[in-house]
Design a protein around this motif. Structure first.
Motif, PDB file in Angstrom:
ATOM      1  N   SER A   1     -41.719 -57.115  27.459  1.00 63.45           N
ATOM      2  CA  SER A   1     -41.151 -55.963  28.143  1.00 63.45           C
ATOM      3  C   SER A   1     -40.673 -54.893  27.173  1.00 63.45           C
ATOM      4  O   SER A   1     -40.235 -53.838  27.580  1.00 63.45           O
ATOM      5  CB  SER A   1     -39.989 -56.403  29.038  1.00 63.45           C
ATOM      6  OG  SER A   1     -38.935 -56.922  28.260  1.00 63.45           O
TER       7      SER A   1
ATOM      8  N   TYR B   1     -39.698 -59.075  39.836  1.00 62.22           N
ATOM      9  CA  TYR B   1     -38.525 -58.629  39.094  1.00 62.22           C
ATOM     10  C   TYR B   1     -38.327 -59.365  37.765  1.00 62.22           C
ATOM     11  O   TYR B   1     -37.238 -59.328  37.183  1.00 62.22           O
ATOM     12  CB  TYR B   1     -37.266 -58.806  39.957  1.00 62.22           C
ATOM     13  CG  TYR B   1     -37.354 -58.108  41.284  1.00 62.22           C
ATOM     14  CD1 TYR B   1     -37.449 -56.724  41.368  1.00 62.22           C
ATOM     15  CD2 TYR B   1     -37.365 -58.837  42.475  1.00 62.22           C
ATOM     16  CE1 TYR B   1     -37.553 -56.077  42.590  1.00 62.22           C
ATOM     17  CE2 TYR B   1     -37.460 -58.200  43.707  1.00 62.22           C
ATOM     18  CZ  TYR B   1     -37.557 -56.826  43.763  1.00 62.22           C
ATOM     19  OH  TYR B   1     -37.656 -56.190  44.970  1.00 62.22           O
TER      20      TYR B   1
ATOM     21  N   GLY C   1     -36.679 -57.745  34.882  1.00 63.54           N
ATOM     22  CA  GLY C   1     -35.305 -57.303  35.061  1.00 63.54           C
ATOM     23  C   GLY C   1     -34.259 -58.341  34.735  1.00 63.54           C
ATOM     24  O   GLY C   1     -33.111 -58.228  35.188  1.00 63.54           O
TER      25      GLY C   1
ATOM     26  N   ARG D   1     -30.134 -60.547  39.384  1.00 59.61           N
ATOM     27  CA  ARG D   1     -30.934 -60.523  38.156  1.00 59.61           C
ATOM     28  C   ARG D   1     -31.753 -61.794  37.959  1.00 59.61           C
ATOM     29  O   ARG D   1     -32.713 -61.795  37.187  1.00 59.61           O
ATOM     30  CB  ARG D   1     -30.032 -60.302  36.943  1.00 59.61           C
ATOM     31  CG  ARG D   1     -29.394 -58.915  36.903  1.00 59.61           C
ATOM     32  CD  ARG D   1     -30.328 -57.903  36.288  1.00 59.61           C
ATOM     33  NE  ARG D   1     -29.786 -56.545  36.411  1.00 59.61           N
ATOM     34  CZ  ARG D   1     -30.462 -55.511  36.828  1.00 59.61           C
ATOM     35  NH1 ARG D   1     -31.727 -55.667  37.191  1.00 59.61           N
ATOM     36  NH2 ARG D   1     -29.913 -54.319  36.894  1.00 59.61           N
TER      37      ARG D   1
ATOM     38  N   SER E   1     -33.321 -63.179  40.495  1.00 56.61           N
ATOM     39  CA  SER E   1     -34.297 -63.123  41.598  1.00 56.61           C
ATOM     40  C   SER E   1     -34.084 -64.197  42.659  1.00 56.61           C
ATOM     41  O   SER E   1     -35.005 -64.556  43.383  1.00 56.61           O
ATOM     42  CB  SER E   1     -35.739 -63.242  41.052  1.00 56.61           C
ATOM     43  OG  SER E   1     -36.026 -62.184  40.172  1.00 56.61           O
TER      44      SER E   1
ATOM     45  N   ALA F   1     -26.437 -54.525  34.105  1.00 53.05           N
ATOM     46  CA  ALA F   1     -27.544 -54.998  33.270  1.00 53.05           C
ATOM     47  C   ALA F   1     -27.456 -56.487  32.978  1.00 53.05           C
ATOM     48  O   ALA F   1     -28.479 -57.164  32.852  1.00 53.05           O
ATOM     49  CB  ALA F   1     -27.576 -54.204  31.960  1.00 53.05           C
TER      50      ALA F   1
ATOM     51  N   GLN G   1     -30.402 -50.240  32.920  1.00 53.34           N
ATOM     52  CA  GLN G   1     -30.798 -51.444  33.614  1.00 53.34           C
ATOM     53  C   GLN G   1     -32.011 -52.039  32.911  1.00 53.34           C
ATOM     54  O   GLN G   1     -32.814 -51.308  32.321  1.00 53.34           O
ATOM     55  CB  GLN G   1     -31.162 -51.157  35.069  1.00 53.34           C
ATOM     56  CG  GLN G   1     -30.006 -50.736  35.945  1.00 53.34           C
ATOM     57  CD  GLN G   1     -30.424 -50.609  37.403  1.00 53.34           C
ATOM     58  OE1 GLN G   1     -31.157 -51.435  37.937  1.00 53.34           O
ATOM     59  NE2 GLN G   1     -29.937 -49.558  38.061  1.00 53.34           N
ATOM     60  N   PRO G   2     -32.183 -53.370  32.965  1.00 56.47           N
ATOM     61  CA  PRO G   2     -33.374 -53.979  32.389  1.00 56.47           C
ATOM     62  C   PRO G   2     -34.606 -53.704  33.239  1.00 56.47           C
ATOM     63  O   PRO G   2     -34.502 -53.475  34.442  1.00 56.47           O
ATOM     64  CB  PRO G   2     -33.036 -55.475  32.355  1.00 56.47           C
ATOM     65  CG  PRO G   2     -32.001 -55.647  33.414  1.00 56.47           C
ATOM     66  CD  PRO G   2     -31.231 -54.365  33.467  1.00 56.47           C
ATOM     67  N   GLY G   3     -35.766 -53.712  32.600  1.00 63.87           N
ATOM     68  CA  GLY G   3     -37.021 -53.424  33.286  1.00 63.87           C
ATOM     69  C   GLY G   3     -37.860 -52.476  32.460  1.00 63.87           C
ATOM     70  O   GLY G   3     -37.345 -51.774  31.586  1.00 63.87           O
TER      71      GLY G   3
ATOM     72  N   SER H   1     -39.426 -47.467  36.147  1.00 57.22           N
ATOM     73  CA  SER H   1     -38.709 -47.274  37.405  1.00 57.22           C
ATOM     74  C   SER H   1     -39.644 -46.718  38.472  1.00 57.22           C
ATOM     75  O   SER H   1     -40.426 -45.817  38.191  1.00 57.22           O
ATOM     76  CB  SER H   1     -37.552 -46.298  37.198  1.00 57.22           C
ATOM     77  OG  SER H   1     -37.063 -45.794  38.426  1.00 57.22           O
TER      78      SER H   1
ATOM     79  N   LEU I   1     -36.577 -51.298  39.304  1.00 56.33           N
ATOM     80  CA  LEU I   1     -37.323 -51.439  38.049  1.00 56.33           C
ATOM     81  C   LEU I   1     -38.214 -52.672  38.080  1.00 56.33           C
ATOM     82  O   LEU I   1     -37.879 -53.689  38.679  1.00 56.33           O
ATOM     83  CB  LEU I   1     -36.355 -51.525  36.856  1.00 56.33           C
ATOM     84  CG  LEU I   1     -35.931 -50.182  36.246  1.00 56.33           C
ATOM     85  CD1 LEU I   1     -35.094 -49.371  37.218  1.00 56.33           C
ATOM     86  CD2 LEU I   1     -35.164 -50.389  34.945  1.00 56.33           C
ATOM     87  N   ARG I   2     -39.354 -52.537  37.424  1.00 55.51           N
ATOM     88  CA  ARG I   2     -40.303 -53.650  37.314  1.00 55.51           C
ATOM     89  C   ARG I   2     -40.780 -53.781  35.875  1.00 55.51           C
ATOM     90  O   ARG I   2     -40.527 -52.924  35.063  1.00 55.51           O
ATOM     91  CB  ARG I   2     -41.504 -53.432  38.257  1.00 55.51           C
ATOM     92  CG  ARG I   2     -41.137 -53.509  39.739  1.00 55.51           C
ATOM     93  CD  ARG I   2     -42.353 -53.436  40.608  1.00 55.51           C
ATOM     94  NE  ARG I   2     -42.009 -53.559  42.022  1.00 55.51           N
ATOM     95  CZ  ARG I   2     -42.874 -53.498  43.027  1.00 55.51           C
ATOM     96  NH1 ARG I   2     -44.154 -53.307  42.760  1.00 55.51           N
ATOM     97  NH2 ARG I   2     -42.485 -53.616  44.271  1.00 55.51           N
TER      98      ARG I   2
END
Length: 390
Positions: A44, A63, A66, A290, A292, A334, A377-379, A382, A389-390
């Motif tokens: 990522s 996700y 994320g 976070r 999932s 995050a 944010q993680p990901g 957007s 976010l992915r």
């Protein structure tokens, strides 16, 4: 929803409808600027290229990118802040999550509704609905830039390949596909059947969107490749669909329904209704944890947050805000420990532990706070709203 929000400006707050550990602990694992935990996942950390839809990191979890700490380099350089659009104050309040204090405030266009991360995570856009403009924010400084003229931006999304921004022009019943940096109009998709076009999320392959029609009590399915409506899904009479989120396995869409006090489950492959799951009065915002495993549902009318298990698709508990409140929209920190939500009718922001449901902070902000953005944010990229976010 812009129609009711416009009434609010003239008539007051009652007319505006629409759309773990402590907070200190949740933000102590930081880099020089952004909030992090573990280092970014190698897969990522490579920025995706616009023009193609990045493949998912996991076929079983949309996700997966994320997870806590998986910040892209550009996000890692950002200030750790909570950006709050105060719709009735025509301003943005900026909160430092480490101190839970408002550390910034600036004016924007009329009726700011949401704050949306750009596809490349380099800009946060304030959607000034009645102001007919987007105000860019530099996440590295937290400062606003020069507004960009855009018609009726109630909400904002980006195609999964990063080639287009999608401005949700609610009052005009249209989706405007625009160049994602200059916001130059490329194509307008009229959606006359979708009164109150508001929120959306995408299928796992990023090629199709499920879009809520708040005042029409239905959903529409949009082919994002050919930019056209391909199906309409009728909900229960009197339905008022709001936020939309895809399940991690990509099989089910969840749609909050503010009037039916729950969330609709919709088959993401056949695009048809499965059932309504009750949660609480005024179900409005939807946010995956976070890991999932859980979907947080903000019940604005009940002053509560319901947790739904993605595995069973059933509630596993409800947290009530002490003294009540109007939890609306926001996002998860995050590191995954804090759920941040605006208090739409109470001019406040809530910080809630995602492990215990304890209210960590209640922070006063401007009037009519709506789609706040937790950043970073993680990901990897957007697709819009307050941070999908992915």
């Amino acid at each position: 929803m812009r129609g009711a929000a416009a009434v609010l400006v003239a008539a007051g707050a009652l007319a505006l409808a629409g759309c773990g550990g402590t907070a200190h602990r949740a933000t102590t694992t930081t880099t020089a600027r952004g909030t992090g935990g573990a280092g970014p996942d190698p897969a990522s950390a490579t920025p995706p290229r616009a023009g193609r839809i990045p493949p998912l990191l996991s076929r079983s979890d949309v996700y997966a990118a994320g997870r806590p700490g998986r910040l892209m380099p550009v996000a890692r350089r950002a200030l750790s802040r909570i950006y709050v659009p105060a719709s009735r104050s025509n301003a943005v309040d900026v909160i430092d999550p480490r101190t839970a204090r408002v550390v910034g405030h600036f004016a924007v266009g009329a009726l700011p509704q949401h704050i949306t991360p750009s596809w490349d995570l380099r800009t946060l856009w304030v959607t000034n609905d009645l102001g007919n403009s987007l105000t860019p924010i530099d996440p590295q400084t937290g400062r606003p830039g020069r507004p960009v003229p855009v018609l009726d931006p109630y909400n904002l999304y980006f195609t999964a390949d990063g080639r287009r921004a999608i401005v949700v022009a609610e009052a005009h019943r249209q989706l405007d596909f625009r160049e994602p940096h200059t916001m130059r109009l490329v194509h307008t998709l009229p959606v006359p059947q979708c009164a109150g076009v508001d929120h959306m999320d995408y299928t796992a392959d990023g090629r199709t969107a499920l879009v809520s029609c708040e005042f029409a009590g239905r959903m529409i399915v949009v082919d994002l490749v050919h930019e056209r409506v391909v199906k309409t899904i009728e909900l229960k009479p009197g339905a008022m669909p709001q936020d939309v989120k895809l399940s991690p396995d990509g099989r089910t869409f969840y749609v909050a329904d503010m009037m039916n006090n729950g969330v609709w489950l919709i088959d993401a492959r056949r695009m048809r209704e499965i059932r309504l799951q009750p949660t609480g009065a005024g179900a409005h915002g939807l946010y995956p944890s976070r890991d999932s495993r859980v979907l947080f549902v903000s019940n604005r009318g009940a002053g509560s947050i319901t947790r739904i298990s993605f595995r069973t698709r059933r509630p596993i508990g409800t947290w009530h805000l002490p003294g009540g409140g109007s939890p609306d929209m926001g996002g998860v920190s995050a590191d995954g420990r804090v759920l941040w939500l605006s208090g739409r009718y109470n001019a406040e922001v809530y910080a809630i532990s995602t492990t215990t449901g304890r209210l960590l902070h209640r922070i006063k902000v401007g009037l009519g706070p709506h789609g706040l953005c937790v950043w970073p944010q993680p990901g990897r990229y957007s697709i819009g709203h307050t941070g999908i976010l992915r």
